[in-house]
Design a protein around this motif. Structure first.
Motif: not given
Length: 182
Positions: A50, A79, A98-100
């Motif tokens: 992440n 995100k 990072i989108t989700e």
């Protein structure tokens, strides 16, 4: 002599037509994935994925061109976090965002390649607890446009995305395992 040239030209047309027709039969999408069992909880593995800055500790692409230029943007993790790179022929140039995020089990990334070929795909990491282990799956999927299908046939007869990046994913997961199990 003219007759021989006509036969050669006709044969060439047949070969090119065959390549184009065969390429049209190839799938319009692709998915490459690898999984590894890591002896650590998802909560320990999740931050390593992440936080894009943490990728330097385990990503196989970081080792392919240690001199590549890296730029980070957006939040530090989660995100909206962005990582851009510009490197040699081994890594090319591109951008990840990072989108989700579903802590601590999933990270979805928009992956844009600029060089050596343009491509827009999705990378997905999932972490599924299994006893005292976590099964981590690294997948990449997207469209496979006609031009890419033709190039795949011409450049190596049946080269596919799995052949190109599958071993990198396996190596990356092995490095992630080593880092997470410390």
């Amino acid at each position: 002599m003219l007759k021989t040239f006509a036969y050669i030209a006709a044969a060439l047309v047949v070969v090119v037509a065959g390549i184009l027709i065969y390429a049209a039969t190839r799938p319009d999408t692709f998915r490459v994935q690898r999984s590894a069992s890591i002896k650590a909880p998802p909560e320990k593995i999740f931050p390593l994925i992440n936080d894009l800055r943490s990728w330097s500790a385990w990503s196989p692409y970081e080792k392919k061109d240690p001199a590549m230029k890296r730029t980070f943007g957006g939040p530090a993790s989660g995100k909206g976090a962005v990582y851009e790179w510009d490197g040699d022929k081994n890594v090319g140039k591109g951008r990840m965002e990072i989108t989700e995020v579903t802590p601590p089990n999933k990270v979805l990334i928009k992956l844009d390649f600029i060089k050596p070929f343009e491509g827009h795909h999705t990378a997905e990491f999932t972490m599924e607890p299994k006893s005292d282990n976590t099964v981590v799956t690294w997948a990449m999927y997207g469209s496979h446009p006609y031009f890419a299908k033709v190039m795949g046939v011409v450049m190596g007869l049946f080269i596919n995305m799995d052949d190109m990046i599958g071993n990198d994913f396996a190596a990356g997961l092995a490095s992630l395992k080593a880092v997470a199990e410390k």
